[in-house]
Motif scaffolding. Sequence first.
Motif, PDB file in Angstrom:
ATOM      1  N   GLN A 179      26.662 -19.277  57.121  1.00  0.00           N
ATOM      2  CA  GLN A 179      26.902 -18.593  58.292  1.00  0.00           C
ATOM      3  C   GLN A 179      27.614 -19.566  59.333  1.00  0.00           C
ATOM      4  OE1 GLN A 179      22.868 -17.192  59.299  1.00  0.00           O
ATOM      5  NE2 GLN A 179      22.981 -15.907  57.513  1.00  0.00           N
ATOM      6  N   LEU A 180      27.020 -20.580  59.494  1.00  0.00           N
ATOM      7  CA  LEU A 180      27.561 -21.694  60.441  1.00  0.00           C
ATOM      8  C   LEU A 180      29.031 -21.916  59.984  1.00  0.00           C
ATOM      9  CD1 LEU A 180      26.424 -22.832  62.820  1.00  0.00           C
ATOM     10  CD2 LEU A 180      25.835 -25.096  61.507  1.00  0.00           C
ATOM     11  N   MET A 181      29.382 -22.001  58.765  1.00  0.00           N
ATOM     12  CA  MET A 181      30.777 -21.925  58.142  1.00  0.00           C
ATOM     13  C   MET A 181      31.579 -21.053  58.719  1.00  0.00           C
ATOM     14  SD  MET A 181      32.147 -24.449  55.828  1.00  0.00           S
ATOM     15  CE  MET A 181      33.772 -24.697  55.454  1.00  0.00           C
ATOM     16  N   LEU A 182      31.126 -19.956  58.502  1.00  0.00           N
ATOM     17  CA  LEU A 182      32.010 -18.776  58.835  1.00  0.00           C
ATOM     18  C   LEU A 182      32.288 -18.754  60.308  1.00  0.00           C
ATOM     19  CD1 LEU A 182      30.519 -15.905  56.564  1.00  0.00           C
ATOM     20  CD2 LEU A 182      32.839 -16.889  56.607  1.00  0.00           C
ATOM     21  N   ASN A 216      18.134 -21.074  51.227  1.00  0.00           N
ATOM     22  CA  ASN A 216      18.008 -20.698  52.699  1.00  0.00           C
ATOM     23  C   ASN A 216      18.554 -21.374  53.541  1.00  0.00           C
ATOM     24  OD1 ASN A 216      16.752 -18.113  51.872  1.00  0.00           O
ATOM     25  ND2 ASN A 216      14.641 -18.981  52.286  1.00  0.00           N
ATOM     26  N   GLY A 217      18.594 -22.739  53.557  1.00  0.00           N
ATOM     27  CA  GLY A 217      19.330 -23.650  54.320  1.00  0.00           C
ATOM     28  C   GLY A 217      20.807 -23.335  54.140  1.00  0.00           C
ATOM     29  N   LEU A 218      21.140 -23.185  52.675  1.00  0.00           N
ATOM     30  CA  LEU A 218      22.589 -23.257  52.418  1.00  0.00           C
ATOM     31  C   LEU A 218      23.160 -21.949  52.742  1.00  0.00           C
ATOM     32  CD1 LEU A 218      22.230 -25.052  48.866  1.00  0.00           C
ATOM     33  CD2 LEU A 218      23.497 -25.905  51.069  1.00  0.00           C
ATOM     34  N   LEU A 219      22.437 -20.972  52.859  1.00  0.00           N
ATOM     35  CA  LEU A 219      22.902 -19.680  53.653  1.00  0.00           C
ATOM     36  C   LEU A 219      23.052 -19.840  54.948  1.00  0.00           C
ATOM     37  CD1 LEU A 219      20.631 -16.674  51.710  1.00  0.00           C
ATOM     38  CD2 LEU A 219      23.102 -17.441  51.388  1.00  0.00           C
ATOM     39  N   ARG A 220      22.171 -20.468  55.594  1.00  0.00           N
ATOM     40  CA  ARG A 220      22.518 -20.875  57.175  1.00  0.00           C
ATOM     41  C   ARG A 220      23.703 -21.554  57.244  1.00  0.00           C
ATOM     42  NH1 ARG A 220      17.195 -21.831  57.482  1.00  0.00           N
ATOM     43  NH2 ARG A 220      17.394 -23.957  57.769  1.00  0.00           N
ATOM     44  N   VAL A 238      28.565 -22.641  50.010  1.00  0.00           N
ATOM     45  CA  VAL A 238      28.599 -22.863  51.530  1.00  0.00           C
ATOM     46  C   VAL A 238      30.006 -22.435  52.229  1.00  0.00           C
ATOM     47  CG1 VAL A 238      28.717 -24.617  53.309  1.00  0.00           C
ATOM     48  CG2 VAL A 238      27.141 -24.904  51.709  1.00  0.00           C
ATOM     49  N   ILE A 239      31.008 -22.647  51.345  1.00  0.00           N
ATOM     50  CA  ILE A 239      32.420 -22.280  51.789  1.00  0.00           C
ATOM     51  C   ILE A 239      32.479 -20.897  51.845  1.00  0.00           C
ATOM     52  CG2 ILE A 239      34.754 -22.402  51.245  1.00  0.00           C
ATOM     53  CD1 ILE A 239      34.487 -24.923  49.918  1.00  0.00           C
ATOM     54  N   PHE A 240      31.892 -20.057  50.553  1.00  0.00           N
ATOM     55  CA  PHE A 240      32.000 -18.560  50.251  1.00  0.00           C
ATOM     56  C   PHE A 240      33.346 -18.222  50.591  1.00  0.00           C
ATOM     57  CE2 PHE A 240      30.428 -14.186  50.747  1.00  0.00           C
ATOM     58  CZ  PHE A 240      29.779 -14.283  49.548  1.00  0.00           C
ATOM     59  N   GLU A 256      34.874 -32.380  54.981  1.00  0.00           N
ATOM     60  CA  GLU A 256      34.504 -33.058  56.266  1.00  0.00           C
ATOM     61  C   GLU A 256      33.569 -32.049  57.029  1.00  0.00           C
ATOM     62  OE1 GLU A 256      36.892 -34.564  59.650  1.00  0.00           O
ATOM     63  OE2 GLU A 256      37.752 -35.529  57.683  1.00  0.00           O
ATOM     64  N   LEU A 257      34.202 -30.617  57.032  1.00  0.00           N
ATOM     65  CA  LEU A 257      33.510 -29.516  57.880  1.00  0.00           C
ATOM     66  C   LEU A 257      32.057 -29.450  57.303  1.00  0.00           C
ATOM     67  CD1 LEU A 257      33.343 -27.501  60.035  1.00  0.00           C
ATOM     68  CD2 LEU A 257      34.610 -25.961  58.381  1.00  0.00           C
ATOM     69  N   ILE A 258      32.043 -29.300  56.016  1.00  0.00           N
ATOM     70  CA  ILE A 258      30.915 -29.146  54.987  1.00  0.00           C
ATOM     71  C   ILE A 258      29.723 -30.146  55.588  1.00  0.00           C
ATOM     72  CG2 ILE A 258      29.762 -28.745  52.941  1.00  0.00           C
ATOM     73  CD1 ILE A 258      32.214 -27.841  51.863  1.00  0.00           C
ATOM     74  N   ALA A 259      30.315 -31.374  55.575  1.00  0.00           N
ATOM     75  CA  ALA A 259      29.342 -32.692  55.730  1.00  0.00           C
ATOM     76  C   ALA A 259      28.660 -32.526  56.995  1.00  0.00           C
ATOM     77  CB  ALA A 259      30.275 -33.824  55.370  1.00  0.00           C
ATOM     78  N   THR A 260      29.558 -32.075  58.020  1.00  0.00           N
ATOM     79  CA  THR A 260      29.004 -32.067  59.241  1.00  0.00           C
ATOM     80  C   THR A 260      28.165 -31.066  59.620  1.00  0.00           C
ATOM     81  OG1 THR A 260      31.386 -32.306  59.966  1.00  0.00           O
ATOM     82  CG2 THR A 260      29.904 -31.822  61.708  1.00  0.00           C
ATOM     83  N   ILE A 261      28.374 -29.884  58.928  1.00  0.00           N
ATOM     84  CA  ILE A 261      27.326 -28.406  59.010  1.00  0.00           C
ATOM     85  C   ILE A 261      25.897 -29.158  58.175  1.00  0.00           C
ATOM     86  CG2 ILE A 261      26.974 -26.193  58.289  1.00  0.00           C
ATOM     87  CD1 ILE A 261      29.918 -25.744  58.718  1.00  0.00           C
TER      88      ILE A 261
END
Lengths: 157, 878
Positions: free
Chosen positions: B539-542, B532-536, B731-733, B749-754
């Motif tokens: 979304q944040l990534m998108l 569930n966290g990874l789904l959030r 996460v990237i989806f 980098e973006l993934i790490a931040t999120i």
Amino acid sequence: MTLQRDVDTLRNIPLFSKIDPSKLKLLAFTSERLEFQPGDQVCAQGERGDAAFIVLEGEADVFVNTEEGPVRVARLGKNDIIGEIAILCDVPRTATVIAASALVTLRISKDAFFNLVTQFPEVAIGVMHELASRLHQTTQRLIEVSARLRRYEGDAA
Amino acid sequence: MEPTIFRFIWKYSLRQQLVILALTVGSFPVLYATLELPKIIINEALAVQAEVFVLFGRELTQLQYLLALCGTFLALVLVAGLLKYLLNVYAGIVAERMLRRLRYQLYDHLLRFPLPYFRRMSQGELVQMINAEVEPLGGYVGSALSVPAFQGGTLITILVFMFMQDWILGLAAVALYPVQAYVIPRLQRQVNELGKRRVRQVRQNAEKISETAAGIVDIHANDTGLYERAQFSEHLSRIFFIRFDIYKKKFLIKFLNNFLAQLGPFFFFSIGGYLVLEGQITLGALVAVLNAHKDLSAPWKELLTYYQMMYDVKIKYEQIVTQFMPTGLKPAERQLADPPPDAPEFRREILAQQVALEEDGEFLLDGVSFTLELPSHVAVLGNAGSGRGALAQMLAGLLDPSRGRILVDGKDLHTQPESVLGRRIGYVAPVAHVFKGTIADNLLYGLKHRPIRPRPADAELERYLHEAVASGNAALDPFADWVDDAAMGVSGPEERLSAMMRVLGLVRLDHDVYLLGLRGTIRAADKPDLANGLLRARQLMLQRLSADPDLARLVEPFDPDRYNTNATLAENLLFGTPVGDTFGPEHVADHPYVLETIRATGLFDDLVRIGYRVASTMVELFADLPPEHEYFRQFSFIDPERLPQYRALIQRVDPDHPEAMEEEDQRRLLALAFRLIPARHRLGLLTPEVQDRVVEARRRFRANLPPELEGTISFFDRDAYNDALSIQENVIFGKIAYGQPNAAARVAELIATILDELDLALGVSAVGLDFECGVGGSRLNLSQRQKLAIARELLKRPQMLILHNATDALDASEQAVLRDAILEEFRGRTIFWVLNQHDWASRFDKVLVMDGGRVSAFARFEQLRDSGSAVGKLLANI
């Protein structure tokens, strides 16, 4: 955007003009087309270089680090090659290149570049010609500068 | 361990052997009756003419009598068979338990071997002995008492029966036994001798094979493949010729046996026939005796075989057991005893008194004496042959001194059980071993001394424990929770993760584990919170991507209504990840449902045509390149071997009439089209119109998926976690875009931040901890393995840490970072660090210099530096 257009662009570059179009197509196919935004760094002085870039669209500025900070030494445009020195003689990048506009380049890896040069002597000669003429320019400027320096030292004495 | 196999059997299976014996003896009357009945049938039921027969007080007609006798015979045969079945199963169980016990005892001894013994004994030999060589012993144990009892009893029963018919016939049957009993064992002894040689030879073979596997890189690097082949062939040849001799002798024995056995009928027919003619015995008796004699050869043969086997097994057992009883075998108590209440705490002092270590007549350590107040950080310097390594192992309690002793807090270190040594002391070898299992398993390895929390008992566990006891094995459940949380300094299992990540951070392995986690997969059902966290995070990534055009360029998200130009055509059509092979890259173009779908959307002809264009482009681009050219692997859609096929194909077929092509050709072209990635290949073949129809086909593909194909594909759903994708891909989806400089790094980098923002980094690292290290840690690089071994010891929190060139496998820049972290971590506790890096010495409280097995200097760094000695000069130059 398509391979064929990249090939057409390459054919207009004097260095590649004599190469068989199918070989240019292979070069284009094995190279990565990279799109830089204005201000993006293409390469940085001092880095290890593993590729050269051919400018397909747009312009880029060349900067060299000096004691007073970076100094712009040239502007490159369509059909220019970036970074071939670093891959030819295994030295770190001699300058920093930054996209001055939206810039599209073809990234040719070191292997692909050597593959090309060994397969096509005319490319090797073209590269030699280009480098020799740059060396000539540099030498001319060196002579000028040394003469000026000598004059300056003579004045001081 | 028992010195002979007979003692072993006597000690551990006497009762079972008696049961077997009882069952055996119990079957004899039945056996005798099955022999007796045919005679009665022939002589009485058939031969005698009478009106009435009496059986058990009842009057029967002749036919009834015959049927009754036959029925009884059938029943007796059945009973005899069942008894034998029971006996066989029981004997089998007894044999297997004894075998299990023996293997366990051998393994137990293996764990107690003195370390230097492993240098003499190859892994291959050990495996061969414990696994293969003891196998026949089990077979013997099951039959140790029963075969001689049963077959001997059978033999005697039959002989008694024969003698009771006629003593002359009886004598005829056994006349040649003395000859056999004399000749056969003599021949057999020669066979056994050869058998022993064969065993030794096979052991050497095992050694050769394991050495080949261990040295495979050096074999390739030195072009010694032929040399190794020659050696192996020579080994095989030896086995061959031994076997050759064995066969000659063995089948000679068989020939003699058979011949002698066949002499029996000769005597019966001649002597017995004479007696029948003379009327001295009845024909029925002769038939019965002949029958009995037929049955006689079987037990006799079995007895001979048994004799051969007993002799063989006796020697084999002694051969194996002597290998497992080296001098210096550690007492079992050393490994099994719990820590005594007065165990040293490693807090006051270490006192080495004239410690010497002798190995094969050479003194690795000699007269080593020093006193060290604890805690202290000691750098141990010295050359490779100086005894520094032996000292490190000696201090860790791994090697026992030949003379002298080491006292810790006044207690002799080498009388302490491993439950003290292995918990209070940490030891890291220059090339530490990483076990098969996950990273977490390896980290927690140093904390698994005793089972702490049992598993809930169920029938299976009960059965396992019961059998373990019956075979004299440890009745311990390896799947219980063995991790000693208290030793790790945490209060329960839920705190383990952060404790593990902390030590991984100290050894700079935390980022590697995080990256392994990103590349790992999870099942949402197992870890719903993380999923569930990874789904959030997705979304944040998108959101981030759509908010910033600079970022948007980096990723092309999966959108059910849009063609993804950075994905292959196959991925676009399936719009999911294949699970298993059904829709894998090799098969997707052949799958009937895929073909049906693209036909139904009218894509088939277009895609075949596109495949044709791809094929002709590939042929044009790659035709002139030599087949071994790097580009084939990197860029070509077609292997160099298949290129000529495709060249012929494009000349043969007409691209304007795909429907006219052979089915095989259509599929070959389709397979090429399916691999196209528009953004990467830039061939301009997939027009927007075709792309739209692929999106249409995608919908149809999913909507009409036949039920039997369910589960073969994990579809991309924006709101569902995809178990088949890695965490990072989830996460990237979407696909990282081609043609964007540094896209992969910037997305990472973006993934790490999120993940940081959502507090998911730890959860991802936990997935990384489940990464399987492979046999001997082979899936980790050398540096990672060494860091993992150090982290394992840090997690264990020993009072004294001994490092033997433990960081030499690491990059030079990392070594210093690890050194500082470890020294800081062990402030207030003791470190012995055997170092190559002399310039590190100043960071330690004391420096101990080894030379020629002796302590040549032991002082504070400054004292040593200013002492003017050779080492002092070396240290002064730092």
